[in-house]
Design a protein around this motif. Structure first.
Motif, short mmCIF file in Angstrom:
data_model
loop_
_atom_site.label_atom_id
_atom_site.label_comp_id
_atom_site.label_asym_id
_atom_site.label_seq_id
_atom_site.Cartn_x
_atom_site.Cartn_y
_atom_site.Cartn_z
N VAL A 151 -1.64 12.08 1.90
CA VAL A 151 -0.81 12.91 1.03
C VAL A 151 -1.51 13.03 -0.31
CG1 VAL A 151 1.39 13.10 -0.19
CG2 VAL A 151 1.34 12.20 2.13
N CYS A 152 -1.72 14.24 -0.75
CA CYS A 152 -2.28 14.48 -2.07
C CYS A 152 -1.18 15.11 -2.91
CB CYS A 152 -3.50 15.40 -1.99
SG CYS A 152 -4.17 15.79 -3.61
N GLN A 153 -0.68 14.38 -3.88
CA GLN A 153 0.43 14.87 -4.70
C GLN A 153 -0.05 15.11 -6.11
OE1 GLN A 153 3.99 12.52 -4.66
NE2 GLN A 153 4.66 13.31 -6.62
N ILE A 154 0.21 16.29 -6.61
CA ILE A 154 -0.09 16.63 -7.99
C ILE A 154 1.23 17.04 -8.62
CG2 ILE A 154 -1.36 18.18 -9.50
CD1 ILE A 154 -3.42 18.42 -7.21
N GLY A 155 1.67 16.30 -9.60
CA GLY A 155 2.95 16.60 -10.23
C GLY A 155 4.07 15.77 -9.62
N SER A 156 5.29 16.19 -9.86
CA SER A 156 6.46 15.46 -9.38
C SER A 156 7.04 16.13 -8.15
CB SER A 156 7.54 15.42 -10.46
OG SER A 156 7.07 14.73 -11.59
N ALA A 157 7.59 15.32 -7.29
CA ALA A 157 8.28 15.82 -6.11
C ALA A 157 9.55 15.02 -5.96
CB ALA A 157 7.41 15.69 -4.88
N GLY A 158 10.63 15.69 -5.63
CA GLY A 158 11.89 14.98 -5.41
C GLY A 158 11.77 14.03 -4.24
N ILE A 159 11.38 14.58 -3.09
CA ILE A 159 11.25 13.78 -1.88
C ILE A 159 10.08 14.33 -1.07
CG2 ILE A 159 12.35 13.16 0.31
CD1 ILE A 159 15.04 13.48 -1.01
N ILE A 160 9.25 13.45 -0.57
CA ILE A 160 8.21 13.83 0.39
C ILE A 160 8.63 13.23 1.72
CG2 ILE A 160 5.80 13.60 1.05
CD1 ILE A 160 5.08 13.45 -1.86
N LYS A 161 8.94 14.09 2.68
CA LYS A 161 9.38 13.62 3.99
C LYS A 161 8.19 13.64 4.94
CE LYS A 161 14.10 15.27 3.50
NZ LYS A 161 15.15 16.09 4.08
N PRO A 162 7.81 12.47 5.46
CA PRO A 162 6.70 12.45 6.40
C PRO A 162 7.09 13.09 7.73
CG PRO A 162 7.68 10.28 6.23
CD PRO A 162 8.36 11.16 5.22
N LEU A 163 6.13 13.76 8.34
CA LEU A 163 6.36 14.40 9.63
C LEU A 163 5.09 14.29 10.45
CD1 LEU A 163 8.06 16.17 11.54
CD2 LEU A 163 7.10 18.16 10.37
N SER A 164 5.21 13.81 11.64
CA SER A 164 4.06 13.69 12.53
C SER A 164 4.46 14.21 13.90
CB SER A 164 3.62 12.22 12.63
OG SER A 164 2.54 12.11 13.52
N LYS A 165 3.66 15.13 14.44
CA LYS A 165 3.94 15.69 15.76
C LYS A 165 2.71 15.55 16.62
CE LYS A 165 7.35 19.05 14.26
NZ LYS A 165 7.78 20.44 14.31
N LEU A 166 2.90 15.15 17.86
CA LEU A 166 1.81 14.98 18.81
C LEU A 166 2.08 15.89 20.00
CD1 LEU A 166 -0.72 13.40 19.63
CD2 LEU A 166 0.79 11.70 20.66
N TYR A 167 1.12 16.75 20.32
CA TYR A 167 1.29 17.70 21.40
C TYR A 167 0.21 17.50 22.45
CZ TYR A 167 4.31 20.20 18.16
OH TYR A 167 5.31 20.55 17.29
N ASN A 168 0.56 17.66 23.70
CA ASN A 168 -0.39 17.62 24.80
C ASN A 168 -0.75 19.06 25.14
OD1 ASN A 168 -1.94 17.10 27.01
ND2 ASN A 168 -0.29 16.25 28.26
N PHE A 213 15.29 16.92 -14.58
CA PHE A 213 14.67 18.23 -14.57
C PHE A 213 13.32 18.10 -15.27
CE2 PHE A 213 19.20 18.95 -14.35
CZ PHE A 213 19.28 19.80 -13.26
N VAL A 214 12.26 18.42 -14.55
CA VAL A 214 10.92 18.25 -15.06
C VAL A 214 10.26 19.62 -15.15
CG1 VAL A 214 8.67 17.19 -14.65
CG2 VAL A 214 10.75 15.97 -14.02
N THR A 215 9.75 19.94 -16.32
CA THR A 215 8.96 21.15 -16.51
C THR A 215 7.51 20.73 -16.63
OG1 THR A 215 10.80 22.17 -17.69
CG2 THR A 215 8.64 23.19 -17.95
N GLN A 216 6.66 21.35 -15.80
CA GLN A 216 5.28 20.90 -15.76
C GLN A 216 4.33 22.05 -16.03
OE1 GLN A 216 4.93 19.30 -11.83
NE2 GLN A 216 5.51 17.26 -12.49
N HIS A 217 3.20 21.70 -16.61
CA HIS A 217 2.07 22.61 -16.75
C HIS A 217 0.86 21.78 -16.38
CE1 HIS A 217 -0.46 25.81 -18.29
NE2 HIS A 217 -1.20 24.86 -18.83
N ILE A 218 0.26 22.07 -15.24
CA ILE A 218 -0.83 21.26 -14.72
C ILE A 218 -2.07 22.13 -14.61
CG2 ILE A 218 -1.65 19.90 -12.77
CD1 ILE A 218 1.29 19.27 -12.17
N VAL A 219 -3.17 21.67 -15.17
CA VAL A 219 -4.46 22.34 -15.07
C VAL A 219 -5.43 21.35 -14.43
CG1 VAL A 219 -6.36 23.42 -16.31
CG2 VAL A 219 -4.01 23.75 -17.08
#
Length: 84
Positions: A24-41, A4-10
């Motif tokens: 991906v620009c991550q500031i702070g902690s994340a449990g999981i970052i799931k990549p997703l890529s969609k290509l549409y015509n 359990f992480v308590t954060q104060h980010i400025v």
């Protein structure tokens, strides 16, 4: 095990020099970052694109981007990025 992480980010200043489709620009902690890529015509194309020709040559020495860019907005000292 659970963390359990308590954060104060400025953030006073954040400069990003480049971005791509997989950035991906991550500031702070994340449990999981799931990549997703969609290509549409969206244009309804049925055939491959024709081969690219030579790039146009600029007449002047000034850099001219191939994609029109918008002038970046400036953050004034009165603006705050903090969540309230």
């Amino acid at each position: 095990m659970n963390f359990f992480v308590t954060q104060h980010i400025v953030i006073n200043s954040l400069k990003i020099d480049g971005i791509t489709n997989s950035s991906v620009c991550q500031i702070g902690s994340a449990g999981i970052i799931k990549p997703l890529s969609k290509l549409y015509n969206t244009g309804g194309f049925t055939e491959p694109a024709p081969p690219a020709g030579p790039l146009p040559q600029a007449v002047s020495e000034e850099f001219v981007p191939l994609v029109p860019l918008v002038e970046p907005s400036r953050i004034t000292p009165r603006m705050s990025l903090r969540r309230r």
